[in-house]
Design a protein around this motif. Structure first.
Motif, PDB file in Angstrom:
ATOM      1  N   GLY A   1      -2.164 -36.177  70.843  1.00  0.00           N
ATOM      2  CA  GLY A   1      -3.435 -36.538  70.449  1.00  0.00           C
ATOM      3  C   GLY A   1      -3.238 -35.959  68.909  1.00  0.00           C
ATOM      4  O   GLY A   1      -4.278 -36.863  68.118  1.00  0.00           O
ATOM      5  N   ASN A   2      -2.526 -35.655  68.459  1.00  0.00           N
ATOM      6  CA  ASN A   2      -2.448 -35.520  66.878  1.00  0.00           C
ATOM      7  C   ASN A   2      -1.407 -36.492  66.082  1.00  0.00           C
ATOM      8  O   ASN A   2      -1.129 -36.333  65.125  1.00  0.00           O
ATOM      9  N   ASN A   3      -1.182 -37.469  66.914  1.00  0.00           N
ATOM     10  CA  ASN A   3      -0.558 -38.506  66.620  1.00  0.00           C
ATOM     11  C   ASN A   3       0.926 -38.324  66.477  1.00  0.00           C
ATOM     12  O   ASN A   3       1.658 -39.278  65.829  1.00  0.00           O
ATOM     13  N   TYR A   4       1.743 -37.163  66.634  1.00  0.00           N
ATOM     14  CA  TYR A   4       2.733 -36.877  66.613  1.00  0.00           C
ATOM     15  C   TYR A   4       3.668 -37.853  68.037  1.00  0.00           C
ATOM     16  O   TYR A   4       2.988 -37.796  69.050  1.00  0.00           O
ATOM     17  N   ARG A   5       4.923 -38.029  67.493  1.00  0.00           N
ATOM     18  CA  ARG A   5       5.652 -38.840  68.486  1.00  0.00           C
ATOM     19  C   ARG A   5       6.279 -37.905  69.532  1.00  0.00           C
ATOM     20  O   ARG A   5       6.577 -36.745  69.295  1.00  0.00           O
TER      21      ARG A   5
END
Length: 96
Positions: A32-36
């Motif tokens: 959700g936080n765009n971390y891979r």
């Protein structure tokens, strides 16, 4: 698994992981936080990429192998020729 975990587990630099992603060899999911978020399948795939690179395969050849566009038997002769040429050049360098 986060990129730090992948770096440590495989001994590969973050920049290499990002490069392989840009080239389409890896496609991790995103949180959700765009971390891979790298899966075990991503790690196995990256291990294979690393081995194939060490064997002298080009990124384009690896991509075509992983995408199922070409078989290993199709790209192996060209790879062997490159390795033999490199070995000959190194042999000549040793003589010098």
């Amino acid at each position: 698994m986060k990129i730090n975990d992948l770096e440590r587990a495989l001994g590969v630099k973050r920049s290499s992981i990002f490069y392989y992603e840009r080239e389409g060899l890896l496609d991790p999911s995103r949180e959700g936080n765009n971390y891979r978020d790298y899966s075990e399948a991503d790690m196995r795939r990256l291990k294979l990429v690393i081995v194939l690179r060490k064997l002298g395969f080009t990124v384009a050849e690896i991509k075509s192998l992983l995408d199922g566009e070409r078989a290993l038997s199709d790209v192996l002769p060209g790879n062997m020729a490159r390795l033999e040429e490199s070995a000959a050049e190194l042999g000549e360098a040793l003589v010098l």
